[in-house]
Design a protein around this motif. Sequence first.
Motif, PDB file in Angstrom:
ATOM      1  N   ARG A  66      -5.083 -11.188  11.400  1.00 52.90           N
ATOM      2  CA  ARG A  66      -5.648 -12.515  11.136  1.00 52.90           C
ATOM      3  C   ARG A  66      -6.737 -12.448  10.061  1.00 52.90           C
ATOM      4  N   ASN A  67      -7.481 -11.361  10.031  1.00 54.46           N
ATOM      5  CA  ASN A  67      -8.576 -11.224   9.068  1.00 54.46           C
ATOM      6  C   ASN A  67      -8.142 -10.601   7.745  1.00 54.46           C
ATOM      7  N   SER A  68      -6.880 -10.206   7.663  1.00 52.19           N
ATOM      8  CA  SER A  68      -6.378  -9.598   6.432  1.00 52.19           C
ATOM      9  C   SER A  68      -5.808 -10.673   5.508  1.00 52.19           C
ATOM     10  N   PRO A  69      -6.199 -10.693   4.237  1.00 44.82           N
ATOM     11  CA  PRO A  69      -5.670 -11.700   3.296  1.00 44.82           C
ATOM     12  C   PRO A  69      -4.150 -11.666   3.176  1.00 44.82           C
ATOM     13  N   SER A  70      -3.569 -10.471   3.321  1.00 43.23           N
ATOM     14  CA  SER A  70      -2.114 -10.335   3.198  1.00 43.23           C
ATOM     15  C   SER A  70      -1.409 -10.388   4.547  1.00 43.23           C
ATOM     16  N   ALA A  71      -2.187 -10.533   5.624  1.00 45.19           N
ATOM     17  CA  ALA A  71      -1.639 -10.529   6.990  1.00 45.19           C
ATOM     18  C   ALA A  71      -0.887  -9.233   7.280  1.00 45.19           C
ATOM     19  N   THR A  72      -1.277  -8.168   6.609  1.00 44.50           N
ATOM     20  CA  THR A  72      -0.642  -6.859   6.786  1.00 44.50           C
ATOM     21  C   THR A  72      -1.705  -5.770   6.697  1.00 44.50           C
ATOM     22  N   VAL A  73      -1.682  -4.841   7.639  1.00 42.54           N
ATOM     23  CA  VAL A  73      -2.646  -3.740   7.624  1.00 42.54           C
ATOM     24  C   VAL A  73      -1.918  -2.425   7.859  1.00 42.54           C
ATOM     25  N   VAL A  74      -2.519  -1.353   7.365  1.00 40.21           N
ATOM     26  CA  VAL A  74      -1.994  -0.005   7.577  1.00 40.21           C
ATOM     27  C   VAL A  74      -3.002   0.767   8.417  1.00 40.21           C
ATOM     28  N   LEU A  75      -2.552   1.270   9.555  1.00 40.52           N
ATOM     29  CA  LEU A  75      -3.409   2.052  10.437  1.00 40.52           C
ATOM     30  C   LEU A  75      -3.011   3.520  10.343  1.00 40.52           C
ATOM     31  N   HIS A  76      -3.965   4.355   9.952  1.00 36.23           N
ATOM     32  CA  HIS A  76      -3.724   5.794   9.859  1.00 36.23           C
ATOM     33  C   HIS A  76      -4.133   6.444  11.169  1.00 36.23           C
ATOM     34  N   ARG A  77      -3.253   7.278  11.684  1.00 40.14           N
ATOM     35  CA  ARG A  77      -3.541   7.961  12.937  1.00 40.14           C
ATOM     36  C   ARG A  77      -3.685   9.463  12.689  1.00 40.14           C
ATOM     37  N   PHE A  78      -3.615  10.216  13.760  1.00 37.59           N
ATOM     38  CA  PHE A  78      -3.819  11.665  13.695  1.00 37.59           C
ATOM     39  C   PHE A  78      -2.815  12.321  12.752  1.00 37.59           C
ATOM     40  N   LEU A  79      -3.312  13.195  11.869  1.00 38.03           N
ATOM     41  CA  LEU A  79      -2.493  13.925  10.896  1.00 38.03           C
ATOM     42  C   LEU A  79      -1.679  12.991  10.004  1.00 38.03           C
ATOM     43  N   ASP A  80      -2.320  11.898   9.598  1.00 43.00           N
ATOM     44  CA  ASP A  80      -1.741  10.971   8.622  1.00 43.00           C
ATOM     45  C   ASP A  80      -0.461  10.300   9.107  1.00 43.00           C
ATOM     46  N   ASP A  81      -0.323  10.152  10.408  1.00 47.11           N
ATOM     47  CA  ASP A  81       0.782   9.368  10.954  1.00 47.11           C
ATOM     48  C   ASP A  81       0.391   7.898  10.831  1.00 47.11           C
ATOM     49  N   SER A  82       1.061   7.173   9.954  1.00 45.81           N
ATOM     50  CA  SER A  82       0.635   5.813   9.622  1.00 45.81           C
ATOM     51  C   SER A  82       1.539   4.759  10.242  1.00 45.81           C
ATOM     52  N   ARG A  83       0.939   3.620  10.544  1.00 47.25           N
ATOM     53  CA  ARG A  83       1.669   2.472  11.069  1.00 47.25           C
ATOM     54  C   ARG A  83       1.331   1.239  10.242  1.00 47.25           C
ATOM     55  N   VAL A  84       2.347   0.502   9.863  1.00 43.58           N
ATOM     56  CA  VAL A  84       2.155  -0.755   9.145  1.00 43.58           C
ATOM     57  C   VAL A  84       2.345  -1.896  10.141  1.00 43.58           C
ATOM     58  N   VAL A  85       1.341  -2.746  10.239  1.00 44.41           N
ATOM     59  CA  VAL A  85       1.394  -3.884  11.158  1.00 44.41           C
ATOM     60  C   VAL A  85       1.302  -5.157  10.321  1.00 44.41           C
ATOM     61  N   GLY A 223       3.667   3.506  25.587  1.00 48.49           N
ATOM     62  CA  GLY A 223       2.429   4.246  25.358  1.00 48.49           C
ATOM     63  C   GLY A 223       2.646   5.528  24.578  1.00 48.49           C
ATOM     64  N   ARG A 224       3.836   6.089  24.687  1.00 44.68           N
ATOM     65  CA  ARG A 224       4.158   7.280  23.888  1.00 44.68           C
ATOM     66  C   ARG A 224       4.033   6.977  22.397  1.00 44.68           C
ATOM     67  N   LEU A 225       4.486   5.796  22.006  1.00 39.93           N
ATOM     68  CA  LEU A 225       4.443   5.421  20.593  1.00 39.93           C
ATOM     69  C   LEU A 225       3.043   5.020  20.149  1.00 39.93           C
ATOM     70  N   ASN A 226       2.267   4.468  21.067  1.00 38.50           N
ATOM     71  CA  ASN A 226       0.940   3.962  20.706  1.00 38.50           C
ATOM     72  C   ASN A 226      -0.177   4.970  20.925  1.00 38.50           C
ATOM     73  N   SER A 227       0.176   6.142  21.405  1.00 41.39           N
ATOM     74  CA  SER A 227      -0.845   7.153  21.681  1.00 41.39           C
ATOM     75  C   SER A 227      -1.557   7.587  20.402  1.00 41.39           C
ATOM     76  N   VAL A 228      -2.845   7.858  20.525  1.00 46.64           N
ATOM     77  CA  VAL A 228      -3.618   8.339  19.378  1.00 46.64           C
ATOM     78  C   VAL A 228      -3.062   9.667  18.884  1.00 46.64           C
ATOM     79  N   PHE A 229      -2.611  10.502  19.811  1.00 45.57           N
ATOM     80  CA  PHE A 229      -2.021  11.792  19.468  1.00 45.57           C
ATOM     81  C   PHE A 229      -0.514  11.712  19.731  1.00 45.57           C
ATOM     82  N   PRO A 230       0.286  11.507  18.690  1.00 44.33           N
ATOM     83  CA  PRO A 230       1.710  11.182  18.838  1.00 44.33           C
ATOM     84  C   PRO A 230       2.536  12.171  19.643  1.00 44.33           C
ATOM     85  N   HIS A 231       2.157  13.454  19.641  1.00 45.57           N
ATOM     86  CA  HIS A 231       2.988  14.458  20.310  1.00 45.57           C
ATOM     87  C   HIS A 231       2.436  14.884  21.669  1.00 45.57           C
TER      88      HIS A 231
END
Length: 258
Positions: A66-85, A223-231
């Motif tokens: 909602r706060n992003s001008p493009s309505a799209t954000v990239v979240l970087h997780r552990f060891l550069d595992d990234s998610r685009v929302v 929760g497996r997919l949303n975990s901070v530590f993917p493995h």
Amino acid sequence: MSIIELLASISLLVLSIFFYLTKNTKSRASSKSDPNLPKSYPLIGSSVAIFANRKRLIQWTSDLIRNSPSATVVLHRFLDDSRVVTGDPANVQHMLKTQFQNYEKGSKSRRALFDFLGNGIFNIDGDSWKFQRQLSSHEFSTRSLRKFVETVVDTELSQRLIPILSAAAANNAVLDFQDILQRFAFDNICKIAFGYDPAYLLPDLPVAEFAKTFDEAAKISSGRLNSVFPHLWKIKSFLNIGSEKRLKEALLRQTIGN
């Protein structure tokens, strides 16, 4: 190994780490310039913010979008595992319709959800998905099934949902509407897909064991997919501890119950 070889190995390791951190720093430059995005660090990304908001992940990511001008954000997780929302309708249409074939679930998602979804239509890609989709679309296009679905939903609506809402209104009672709708949906899905009525939506709002175990299995699997530590889930599964142990028990109870 000689001292020279050891020093050379250490130098290569240091250089590799240096280039990795440099790459991550550059890739996160845009994130740092946007005050609405969570702070991202080398190696761990935004894991601190993700962990802090783990119990309200949907609300948190919705706020970011909602706060992003493009309505799209990239979240970087552990060891550069990234998610685009994304919450941009054009992006959603691009991924789910226009170029759907280019956006597979991928091996990570399939492995994480396999224990819960197996090789069903919600957890496969490519030709297997097309084949199952053709089968299901054919079944759901038949007039008899459409009539059956209509009858099931109408019965659940008139005999269970509306009376509960009417009673709550008459008694000025407070209802957890999310729980009510979840029960309504669960009853309908079970009756349509399995021919089984769990009677989850009743005036006394009973605790149905099947619904409880299903919900727990779904939460742990996602929760497996949303975990901070993917493995981490793989280690817990191998050791049969924590949430992975509960998942196995929940799946076993579902199997026995069926």
